[in-house]
Design a protein around this motif. Structure first.
Motif, PDB file in Angstrom:
ATOM      1  N   GLY A  22       1.090  -1.636  -0.407  1.00 26.20           N
ATOM      2  CA  GLY A  22       0.318   0.039   0.425  1.00 26.20           C
ATOM      3  C   GLY A  22       0.986   1.169   0.151  1.00 26.20           C
ATOM      4  O   GLY A  22       0.523   2.208  -0.811  1.00 26.20           O
ATOM      5  N   ALA A  23       2.095   1.255   0.039  1.00 23.38           N
ATOM      6  CA  ALA A  23       2.675   2.149   0.806  1.00 23.38           C
ATOM      7  C   ALA A  23       3.487   2.904  -0.803  1.00 23.38           C
ATOM      8  O   ALA A  23       4.231   3.910  -1.221  1.00 23.38           O
ATOM      9  CB  ALA A  23       3.866   2.329   2.385  1.00 23.38           C
ATOM     10  N   VAL A  24       3.994   1.627  -0.797  1.00 20.83           N
ATOM     11  CA  VAL A  24       4.508   1.697  -2.962  1.00 20.83           C
ATOM     12  C   VAL A  24       3.553   2.242  -3.693  1.00 20.83           C
ATOM     13  O   VAL A  24       3.686   3.332  -4.350  1.00 20.83           O
ATOM     14  CB  VAL A  24       5.412   0.372  -3.027  1.00 20.83           C
ATOM     15  CG1 VAL A  24       5.760   0.633  -4.418  1.00 20.83           C
ATOM     16  CG2 VAL A  24       6.448  -0.078  -1.967  1.00 20.83           C
ATOM     17  N   LEU A  25       2.283   1.245  -4.066  1.00 23.83           N
ATOM     18  CA  LEU A  25       1.227   1.831  -4.643  1.00 23.83           C
ATOM     19  C   LEU A  25       0.666   3.819  -3.800  1.00 23.83           C
ATOM     20  O   LEU A  25       0.804   4.533  -5.429  1.00 23.83           O
ATOM     21  CB  LEU A  25      -0.089   1.034  -4.127  1.00 23.83           C
ATOM     22  CG  LEU A  25      -0.858   1.324  -5.020  1.00 23.83           C
ATOM     23  CD1 LEU A  25      -0.796   1.544  -7.160  1.00 23.83           C
ATOM     24  CD2 LEU A  25      -2.180   0.754  -5.214  1.00 23.83           C
ATOM     25  N   SER A  26       0.617   3.635  -3.159  1.00 28.33           N
ATOM     26  CA  SER A  26       0.426   5.398  -2.752  1.00 28.33           C
ATOM     27  C   SER A  26       1.662   6.303  -3.267  1.00 28.33           C
ATOM     28  O   SER A  26       1.326   7.273  -4.392  1.00 28.33           O
ATOM     29  CB  SER A  26       0.543   5.261  -1.218  1.00 28.33           C
ATOM     30  OG  SER A  26      -1.007   4.914  -1.069  1.00 28.33           O
ATOM     31  N   MET A  27       3.077   5.555  -3.365  1.00 28.33           N
ATOM     32  CA  MET A  27       4.151   6.927  -3.937  1.00 28.33           C
ATOM     33  C   MET A  27       4.333   6.883  -5.198  1.00 28.33           C
ATOM     34  O   MET A  27       4.071   7.964  -5.932  1.00 28.33           O
ATOM     35  CB  MET A  27       5.039   6.241  -2.631  1.00 28.33           C
ATOM     36  CG  MET A  27       6.610   6.279  -3.108  1.00 28.33           C
ATOM     37  SD  MET A  27       6.436   8.654  -2.348  1.00 28.33           S
ATOM     38  CE  MET A  27       5.837   8.607  -0.765  1.00 28.33           C
ATOM     39  N   ALA A  28       4.109   5.981  -5.548  1.00 26.63           N
ATOM     40  CA  ALA A  28       3.953   5.212  -7.002  1.00 26.63           C
ATOM     41  C   ALA A  28       2.763   6.480  -7.908  1.00 26.63           C
ATOM     42  O   ALA A  28       2.972   6.429  -8.388  1.00 26.63           O
ATOM     43  CB  ALA A  28       3.920   4.177  -7.332  1.00 26.63           C
ATOM     44  N   LEU A  29       1.690   6.494  -6.930  1.00 28.06           N
ATOM     45  CA  LEU A  29       0.927   6.929  -7.721  1.00 28.06           C
ATOM     46  C   LEU A  29       0.814   8.678  -7.567  1.00 28.06           C
ATOM     47  O   LEU A  29       0.990   8.974  -8.397  1.00 28.06           O
ATOM     48  CB  LEU A  29      -0.735   6.536  -7.564  1.00 28.06           C
ATOM     49  CG  LEU A  29      -0.964   5.167  -7.849  1.00 28.06           C
ATOM     50  CD1 LEU A  29      -2.777   4.744  -6.656  1.00 28.06           C
ATOM     51  CD2 LEU A  29      -1.670   5.026  -9.072  1.00 28.06           C
ATOM     52  N   LEU A  30       1.667   8.599  -6.148  1.00 31.15           N
ATOM     53  CA  LEU A  30       2.262  10.016  -6.384  1.00 31.15           C
ATOM     54  C   LEU A  30       2.867  10.971  -7.397  1.00 31.15           C
ATOM     55  O   LEU A  30       3.176  12.277  -7.154  1.00 31.15           O
ATOM     56  CB  LEU A  30       1.878  10.302  -4.748  1.00 31.15           C
ATOM     57  CG  LEU A  30       0.837  10.505  -4.224  1.00 31.15           C
ATOM     58  CD1 LEU A  30       1.964  10.682  -2.312  1.00 31.15           C
ATOM     59  CD2 LEU A  30       0.399  11.395  -4.103  1.00 31.15           C
ATOM     60  N   VAL A  31       3.315   9.935  -7.573  1.00 26.80           N
ATOM     61  CA  VAL A  31       4.783  10.077  -8.412  1.00 26.80           C
ATOM     62  C   VAL A  31       4.509  10.381  -9.363  1.00 26.80           C
ATOM     63  O   VAL A  31       4.951  11.378 -10.778  1.00 26.80           O
ATOM     64  CB  VAL A  31       5.939   9.165  -8.170  1.00 26.80           C
ATOM     65  CG1 VAL A  31       6.975   9.005  -9.398  1.00 26.80           C
ATOM     66  CG2 VAL A  31       6.313   9.170  -7.242  1.00 26.80           C
TER      67      VAL A  31
END
Length: 213
Positions: A22-31
């Motif tokens: 979840g943390a990686v997905l959120s960060m990837a979407l923000l990037v």
């Protein structure tokens, strides 16, 4: 030493902890989001009459529908990132809210005195733009979503990729809704759905390769 003790010992010996999906997905979407926003700002932009359009409940409905697709899709995609996860019992999350909202909106519009013929409401003025804009803005988000889900272990990579497509299409459609001057629920149900289906198919095709482990 039994198996459970061995696992705990090995885990204790390894100080590295993989980041949560979840943390990686959120960060990837923000990037990825700034690139989608750049595409939106460069080629589309907010509609000129947005202030008056905000008084139209069907304009607001577009955002409710797109977000009610994107947010549950994120939840279900995180669920499917686990190898033992099944879609059974979760699929209703993807359909209940957006389909229900569209059904209510279409019924409400049908009960009003028609401002324009049904054919014009269905086809609108921006059907071609819609079919280009949503996939174009969704592609950076799709890449981010697939990158995030790669940190999981989905047992059905094509399905997980399709969910990544739903996430990215829902978010891209939310951006596009502020540009689109076609506010009829019939238009949204037709063209937004077709554009979302295209991105979902791309996500499934790419996900079947990049999410395989």
């Amino acid at each position: 030493m039994d198996t459970d003790q061995l696992i705990r010992s090995l885990a204790a010996d390894n100080p590295h902890r993989a980041p949560r999906v979840g943390a990686v997905l959120s960060m990837a979407l923000l990037v990825a989001a700034p690139l989608s926003i750049l595409i939106f700002a460069t080629f589309f932009g907010v509609r000129a009459d947005v202030m008056s359009a905000m008084r139209n409940p069907f304009f607001d409905m577009k955002f409710a529908v797109t977000l009610s697709l994107a947010i549950p899709a994120i939840i279900v995609s995180l669920h499917l990132s686990r190898p033992e996860a099944l879609l059974r019992g979760w699929g209703w999350l993807l359909l209940l809210l957006p389909v229900g909202l569209l059904a209510v909106a279409i019924g409400s519009e049908a009960m009003m005195a028609p401002a324009m013929p049904m054919t014009m409401r269905l086809v609108g003025k921006n059907s071609r733009v819609c079919m280009v804009a949503i996939p174009a803005m969704a592609l950076p988000l799709l890449a981010g979503a697939l990158f995030g889900l790669r940190h999981g272990a989905p047992s059905r990579p094509a399905l997980a990729g399709a969910l990544a497509g739903l996430v990215s299409a829902g978010l891209a459609a939310t951006l596009y809704a502020s540009h689109c001057t076609d506010d009829s629920p019939l238009f949204v149900a037709t063209w937004y759905t077709l554009a979302t289906a295209l991105v979902t198919a791309i996500g499934a095709a790419v996900g079947s390769r990049v999410l395989r482990y």
